[in-house]
Motif scaffolding. Structure first.
Motif, mmCIF file in Angstrom:
data_model
loop_
_atom_site.group_PDB
_atom_site.id
_atom_site.type_symbol
_atom_site.label_atom_id
_atom_site.label_comp_id
_atom_site.label_asym_id
_atom_site.label_seq_id
_atom_site.Cartn_x
_atom_site.Cartn_y
_atom_site.Cartn_z
ATOM 1 N N UNK A 1 61.716 -13.252 6.708
ATOM 2 C CA UNK A 1 60.375 -12.700 6.891
ATOM 3 C C UNK A 1 60.531 -11.260 7.349
ATOM 4 N N UNK A 2 60.262 -10.327 6.435
ATOM 5 C CA UNK A 2 60.522 -8.915 6.695
ATOM 6 C C UNK A 2 59.223 -8.151 6.911
ATOM 7 N N UNK A 3 59.046 -7.649 8.126
ATOM 8 C CA UNK A 3 57.850 -6.907 8.469
ATOM 9 C C UNK A 3 57.898 -5.455 8.045
ATOM 10 N N UNK A 4 56.770 -4.793 8.147
ATOM 11 C CA UNK A 4 56.637 -3.428 7.659
ATOM 12 C C UNK A 4 57.366 -2.404 8.538
ATOM 13 N N UNK A 5 57.894 -2.808 9.677
ATOM 14 C CA UNK A 5 58.686 -1.892 10.498
ATOM 15 C C UNK A 5 60.044 -1.584 9.881
ATOM 16 N N UNK A 6 60.431 -2.373 8.913
ATOM 17 C CA UNK A 6 61.769 -2.244 8.334
ATOM 18 C C UNK A 6 61.887 -1.000 7.471
ATOM 19 N N UNK A 7 63.132 -0.627 7.179
ATOM 20 C CA UNK A 7 63.383 0.503 6.302
ATOM 21 C C UNK A 7 63.354 0.084 4.847
ATOM 22 N N UNK A 8 63.182 1.047 3.963
ATOM 23 C CA UNK A 8 63.160 0.735 2.536
ATOM 24 C C UNK A 8 61.816 0.191 2.107
ATOM 25 N N UNK A 9 61.816 -0.588 1.044
ATOM 26 C CA UNK A 9 60.568 -1.099 0.469
ATOM 27 C C UNK A 9 59.976 -2.176 1.365
ATOM 28 N N UNK A 10 58.693 -2.042 1.654
ATOM 29 C CA UNK A 10 58.063 -2.873 2.679
ATOM 30 C C UNK A 10 56.742 -3.464 2.210
ATOM 31 N N UNK A 11 56.309 -4.482 2.958
ATOM 32 C CA UNK A 11 54.988 -5.051 2.763
ATOM 33 C C UNK A 11 53.997 -4.415 3.717
ATOM 34 N N UNK A 12 52.935 -5.165 4.050
ATOM 35 C CA UNK A 12 51.850 -4.587 4.842
ATOM 36 C C UNK A 12 51.643 -5.273 6.183
ATOM 37 N N UNK A 13 52.469 -6.263 6.511
ATOM 38 C CA UNK A 13 52.279 -7.026 7.744
ATOM 39 C C UNK A 13 53.440 -6.764 8.704
ATOM 40 N N UNK A 14 53.132 -6.663 9.982
ATOM 41 C CA UNK A 14 54.165 -6.400 10.977
ATOM 42 C C UNK A 14 55.075 -7.608 11.171
ATOM 43 N N UNK A 15 56.270 -7.344 11.644
ATOM 44 C CA UNK A 15 57.230 -8.415 11.917
ATOM 45 C C UNK A 15 56.666 -9.411 12.920
#
Length: 310
Positions: free
Chosen positions: A135-149
């Motif tokens: 489950x990868x939150x939007x705080x991550x680097x690179x391509x991201x979704x829209x929901x926080x970790x």
């Protein structure tokens, strides 16, 4: 030994992010040798490139490792065939729905772990046989979704029965403890491992991470349909402007920009993909020290929380 450790036969429930260009065999082997799960970032690789990377990893470790395949790659089918041929222990998938590959991979004894940005995709891949989800939150680097970790991990862990691995904004033991409190049983880190001795990225990239604060990343590509979090540089600001004024020009200058950042350290033309955790990273250390310190802080944090009475 929790479910993630048992699933992957590793000492610590810590995975390396599947980073294109930065996820080299040397770094993956270092993470695996330190007790985590190293991941080759297949990214833009072709079949021959991935075969060479797998051979190289196996020269440097006899521990389990994995391969990350980005589903938007035009070579995804070929890369899966290489993984099957080599019986790679684990494959993680990003940027799409990998269900068409799951049966063949599991039949070969390969663990399948998709990256998800929603509960719906998590449930879908679980029904299709995935062994765990990231489950990868939007705080991550690179391509991201829209929901926080914080929200995503909490929601996904309530939605599936398979183990959940948290990713996005995690760079230390306290972050790991928080992820576990939300229902995760493992963590995945990318940015923290870029800032390591073994990472084969340009020193400019490592130095940018060390110098950056928690507000020093920016999201580019949102209006182009492929949001990516990068370190805030002059180039990143130019991309943001062009997205509005000239989208095609923005697309053009982004081509090859990640490679220029990782391999050349090109500040003027490089896209330095990194998460908000840059603000938590203050030094460059060997991978084994990074992992040991995280586990020490995690255990100490959990111990202190166990003493809290409200």
């Amino acid at each position: 030994m929790n479910r993630i450790c048992k699933l992957f036969n590793i000492k610590y429930p810590i995975l390396m992010g599947g980073m294109s260009w930065a996820g080299t065999p040397r770094l993956a082997a270092a993470v695996s040798n330190a007790g985590g799960l190293g991941i080759i970032g297949a990214g833009a690789m072709k079949a021959e490139d991935l075969q060479n990377a797998i051979d190289e990893v196996r020269k440097h470790t006899d521990k389990p490792f994995g391969v990350n395949i980005i589903l938007v790659s035009p070579f995804a089918d070929e890369l899966v065939e290489v993984v099957l041929k080599n019986k790679v222990p684990v494959v993680t998938f990003g940027a799409g729905n990998p269900t068409k590959y799951i049966n063949d991979l599991k039949s070969a004894g390969i663990k399948v772990v998709p990256v998800v940005a929603s509960e719906n995709l998590a449930r879908l891949v679980e029904r299709s046989g995935a062994d765990a989800v990231i489950a990868e939150g939007m705080e991550s680097g690179g391509h991201i979704g829209e929901v926080t970790t914080f929200v995503l991990v909490n929601s996904v862990s309530k939605s599936v029965k398979i183990p959940v691995i948290a990713a996005g904004g995690i760079a230390d033991g306290k972050g790991m403890a928080a992820a576990f409190a939300l229902g995760a049983e493992g963590i995945q880190m990318g940015t923290r491992f870029i800032a390591s001795k073994e990472a084969e990225v340009h020193e400019n990239f490592k130095n940018l991470i060390i110098k950056s604060g928690i507000r020093d990343t920016i999201i580019t590509g949102a209006s182009l349909g492929h949001s990516a979090r990068v370190i805030k540089t002059k180039f990143a600001k130019i991309v943001k402007t062009l997205e509005v004024e000239s989208p095609q020009d923005a697309e053009n200058i982004l081509v090859g920009s990640l490679r220029k950042a990782v391999q050349e350290g090109n500040i003027e033309q490089g896209s330095f993909m990194a998460g908000q955790s840059v603000g938590l990273i203050k030094d460059i250390k060997p991978v084994h020290e990074i992992i040991e310190e995280i586990m020490e802080e995690f255990n100490e944090t959990v111990r202190k929380l166990g003493e809290v009475r409200l």
